[in-house]
Enzyme design. Structure first.
Site, short mmCIF file in Angstrom:
data_model
loop_
_atom_site.label_atom_id
_atom_site.label_comp_id
_atom_site.label_asym_id
_atom_site.label_seq_id
_atom_site.Cartn_x
_atom_site.Cartn_y
_atom_site.Cartn_z
N ASN A 148 -8.21 5.93 -23.25
CA ASN A 148 -7.96 7.36 -23.10
C ASN A 148 -6.62 7.83 -23.67
O ASN A 148 -6.44 9.02 -23.90
CB ASN A 148 -8.11 7.79 -21.64
CG ASN A 148 -7.07 7.19 -20.73
OD1 ASN A 148 -6.57 6.09 -21.01
ND2 ASN A 148 -6.75 7.85 -19.66
N LYS A 171 -3.85 -6.14 -27.17
CA LYS A 171 -5.30 -5.88 -27.28
C LYS A 171 -5.57 -4.40 -26.98
O LYS A 171 -5.51 -3.96 -25.84
CB LYS A 171 -6.07 -6.73 -26.28
CG LYS A 171 -7.57 -6.45 -26.28
CD LYS A 171 -8.21 -6.86 -24.97
CE LYS A 171 -9.64 -6.37 -24.81
NZ LYS A 171 -9.90 -4.97 -25.16
N GLY A 224 -6.08 0.36 -17.04
CA GLY A 224 -7.54 0.45 -17.17
C GLY A 224 -8.18 0.64 -15.82
O GLY A 224 -7.57 1.21 -14.90
N SER A 225 -9.39 0.14 -15.68
CA SER A 225 -10.16 0.40 -14.45
C SER A 225 -9.66 -0.45 -13.29
O SER A 225 -9.03 -1.49 -13.48
CB SER A 225 -11.64 0.12 -14.70
OG SER A 225 -11.84 -1.26 -14.81
N GLY A 229 -8.61 -4.37 -13.42
CA GLY A 229 -7.22 -4.58 -13.02
C GLY A 229 -7.09 -5.63 -11.92
O GLY A 229 -6.22 -6.50 -11.96
N GLU A 246 -1.78 -0.42 -14.09
CA GLU A 246 -1.96 1.01 -13.86
C GLU A 246 -3.46 1.24 -13.86
O GLU A 246 -4.12 0.95 -14.85
CB GLU A 246 -1.30 1.84 -14.96
CG GLU A 246 0.20 1.78 -14.97
CD GLU A 246 0.84 2.32 -13.71
OE1 GLU A 246 0.19 3.06 -12.94
OE2 GLU A 246 2.02 1.98 -13.48
N CYS A 280 -6.05 9.26 -15.91
CA CYS A 280 -5.95 8.72 -14.55
C CYS A 280 -5.08 9.62 -13.69
O CYS A 280 -5.09 9.54 -12.47
CB CYS A 280 -5.45 7.29 -14.55
SG CYS A 280 -3.89 7.09 -15.35
N GLN A 327 -19.65 6.59 -20.47
CA GLN A 327 -18.83 7.50 -19.68
C GLN A 327 -19.61 8.77 -19.34
O GLN A 327 -19.54 9.27 -18.22
CB GLN A 327 -17.53 7.83 -20.42
CG GLN A 327 -16.54 8.62 -19.61
CD GLN A 327 -16.11 7.94 -18.32
OE1 GLN A 327 -15.69 6.78 -18.33
NE2 GLN A 327 -16.24 8.62 -17.19
N GLU A 379 -13.19 7.64 -8.39
CA GLU A 379 -12.73 8.24 -9.65
C GLU A 379 -13.91 8.45 -10.59
O GLU A 379 -14.67 7.53 -10.85
CB GLU A 379 -11.70 7.32 -10.31
CG GLU A 379 -11.09 7.95 -11.55
CD GLU A 379 -10.00 7.10 -12.18
OE1 GLU A 379 -10.24 5.90 -12.38
OE2 GLU A 379 -8.91 7.64 -12.46
N GLU A 458 6.37 1.57 -15.04
CA GLU A 458 6.43 1.64 -16.50
C GLU A 458 7.36 2.77 -16.89
O GLU A 458 7.60 3.69 -16.11
CB GLU A 458 5.06 1.97 -17.08
CG GLU A 458 3.99 0.96 -16.72
CD GLU A 458 2.80 1.07 -17.64
OE1 GLU A 458 2.86 0.50 -18.73
OE2 GLU A 458 1.83 1.73 -17.26
C1 UN1 Z 1 -0.21 11.71 -18.51
O1 UN1 Z 1 -0.82 12.26 -17.61
O2 UN1 Z 1 0.57 12.33 -19.24
O3 UN1 Z 1 -4.48 6.61 -18.23
C2 UN1 Z 1 -0.33 10.27 -18.77
C3 UN1 Z 1 -3.86 7.59 -17.84
C4 UN1 Z 1 -2.40 7.42 -17.51
C5 UN1 Z 1 -1.52 8.18 -18.41
C6 UN1 Z 1 -1.42 9.60 -18.04
N1 UN1 Z 1 -2.07 6.02 -17.55
O4 UN1 Z 1 -4.40 8.67 -17.75
#
Ligand code: UN1
Length: 477
Positions: A148, A171, A224-225, A229, A246, A280, A327, A379, A458
């Site tokens: 994404n 990757k 990722g998911s 994760g 994340e 996310c 998706q 989600e 991060e």
């Molecule tokens: C944002 O909202 O600007 O996968 C970044 C995602 C997050 C990054 C969002 N790790 O949506």
């Protein structure tokens, strides 16, 4: 042209070919990309491992110069890279260009950070002894990124990894290898010694698994998911490797009666539906106080009906397609679940036909939902948002925090009292006031709590917690 992997400083064929398809137009093949297998991934890891001792000894200035050059090139090519991004992922062209700019700025930021790795000198509790606390690179870092944010997320993992002297095996998501490849191509000309940076495109089962289980990979950063994760974490912890995850979100945006309606509607529509809701950090649960509820729902529905869902590259498109058939199936199945749970679909939720065949979905808004419904617990990762009606601030806060996730949260209010209280008591890693829950700065920490994230933060200066190892040295002088 087949886009190859970059292993040990060489462009390398894969074992299979991946056709990268434009979700706005399924007849458009963005390009063909090599898929590596586990053995090729191991070769990349070995190259990174061999390159590490010399790379770790480079001066901060050498690393800063390389990152700065990479950032400069990304910024100079923002329109072309943004177009590639929108073509392969489906976010609109302004969003694609914006993300390319963000990636360039991230490289510039970490160019500076490479020069700011300070240590500490502390008097020992023992006479005549000195204590030094310093930071060193971890070694080989595995970087696994989602589809994404095909350029920003690779940037915010690769740039700090290199800045602090690590070697990288990267990757990108199998669904969108184009931006990862373009970034690798820039890195391949940036002055990095062979093996310091490796691109290995392919599947999670081959490439991802080899990265996560290799004893030579000291740290893995994954976005990722939740399911993947958790597996990444289990494998890393089992062999004592550092891991940073994340994962998902189910981010609440609270709208209080005293909110500025235009700001609240803007934050909700942007947060929930921009980037096709595939963030996310998306504002997927809109928690709205009873007094403003009907006006808010009417205004959001009205705004949604005016949004143009179309080809991501077309001027004037507000919302691009969903990224893939899988998706889209997931989004549609949640829309069905919401209906069956008794939620009211006030607008959207149906597939749309456009000039070109693509995964177009009308942005969907559910009202009359409860926080216990699956559409509020799980989600969805698409252009689907729900409205939960609450009586007062305390109920809004309780509902906002009642989730297994904790990435971002937001509140729209003109009251300093409620805004301050929400910042204190929200159980999310990032809290927004009168802003969407998505769309973050690149120079400050990013991350969540509970089921959303795991390990150090991060981005920003905090990124060094993950990408460096601390050493404490004692000297009798
Ligand atoms: C944002 O909202 O600007 O996968 C970044 C995602 C997050 C990054 C969002 N790790 O949506």
């Amino acid at each position: 042209m087949l886009h190859q992997n970059f292993i040990a400083g060489e462009w390398t064929e894969g074992v299979a070919v991946n056709r990268n398809i434009n979700p706005s137009n399924l007849d458009d093949v963005v390009g063909e990309y090599a898929r590596a297998d586990a053995a090729q991934t191991e070769a990349a890891i070995a190259a990174a491992h061999d390159a590490f001792p010399a790379w770790a000894r480079t001066t901060p200035e050498e690393r800063a110069d390389i990152l700065d050059r990479v950032g400069t090139e990304i910024l100079a090519r923002k329109d072309e890279l943004g177009r590639l991004l929108s073509r392969e992922e489906g976010k609109t062209l302004p969003e694609g260009v914006g993300e390319a700019v963000r990636a360039g700025r991230i490289f510039k930021f970490f160019a500076g950070e490479a020069l700011r790795v300070a240590g500490e000198k502390i008097p020992s509790v023992r006479a005549g002894v000195e204590v030094e606390v310093t930071r060193e690179p971890e070694g080989v870092v595995g970087i696994i990124t989602p589809w994404n944010f095909p350029i920003a997320i690779p940037a915010w993992k690769i740039a700090p990894a290199l800045a602090y002297g690590n070697c990288v095996v990267f990757k990108p998501a199998d669904l969108v290898p184009g931006c990862g490849w373009a970034l690798a191509e820039i890195l391949s000309r940036s002055g990095l010694p062979a093996g310091v940076f490796n691109l290995v495109m392919g599947s999670g089962s081959q490439v991802g698994n080899a990265i996560v289980t290799s004893p030579k990979v000291r740290a893995v950063s994954f976005t990722g998911s939740v399911d993947t994760g958790r597996r990444v974490a289990a494998d890393c912890v089992a062999r004592g490797a550092k891991v940073q995850l994340e994962m998902g979100g189910k981010n609440p945006l609270v709208v209080l009666d005293d909110a500025d309606l235009a700001i609240a509607v803007g934050a909700a529509v942007n947060g929930a539906f921009f980037s096709t809701g595939q963030r996310c950090t998306a504002s997927s649960r809109l928690i709205v106080q009873a007094g403003i509820h009907d006006r808010f729902v009417d205004a959001v529905s009205e705004r949604l009906s005016r949004l143009k869902v179309d080809d991501a590259l077309k001027p004037g498109t507000d919302i691009g397609p969903v990224v893939s058939q899988d998706q889209l199936d997931q989004d549609l199945s949640y829309i069905d679940i919401g209906r069956k749970e008794g939620a009211r679909l006030v607008t959207g939720g149906e597939r749309l036909n456009r000039e070109t065949p693509g995964y177009y979905l009308a942005p969907a808004l559910f009202t009359e939902t409860t926080n216990a419904m699956r559409i509020n617990r799980e989600e969805i990762f698409g252009p689907v948002a729900t409205v939960i009606r609450v009586k007062d601030y305390e109920e809004a806060l309780a509902v906002a925090n009642d989730t297994v996730f904790g990435l971002s949260s937001g509140i729209c209010t003109t009251s300093l009292k409620y805004a301050s209280d929400f910042k204190r008591r929200s159980s999310a890693g990032m809290v927004m006031v009168n802003l969407p829950t998505a769309g973050v700065d690149y120079h400050v920490p990013f991350g969540g709590r509970k089921g959303s994230s795991y390990g150090p933060r991060e981005q920003g200066a905090y990124a060094r917690e993950f990408y460096t190892a601390v050493k404490t040295a004692y000297t009798l002088a």
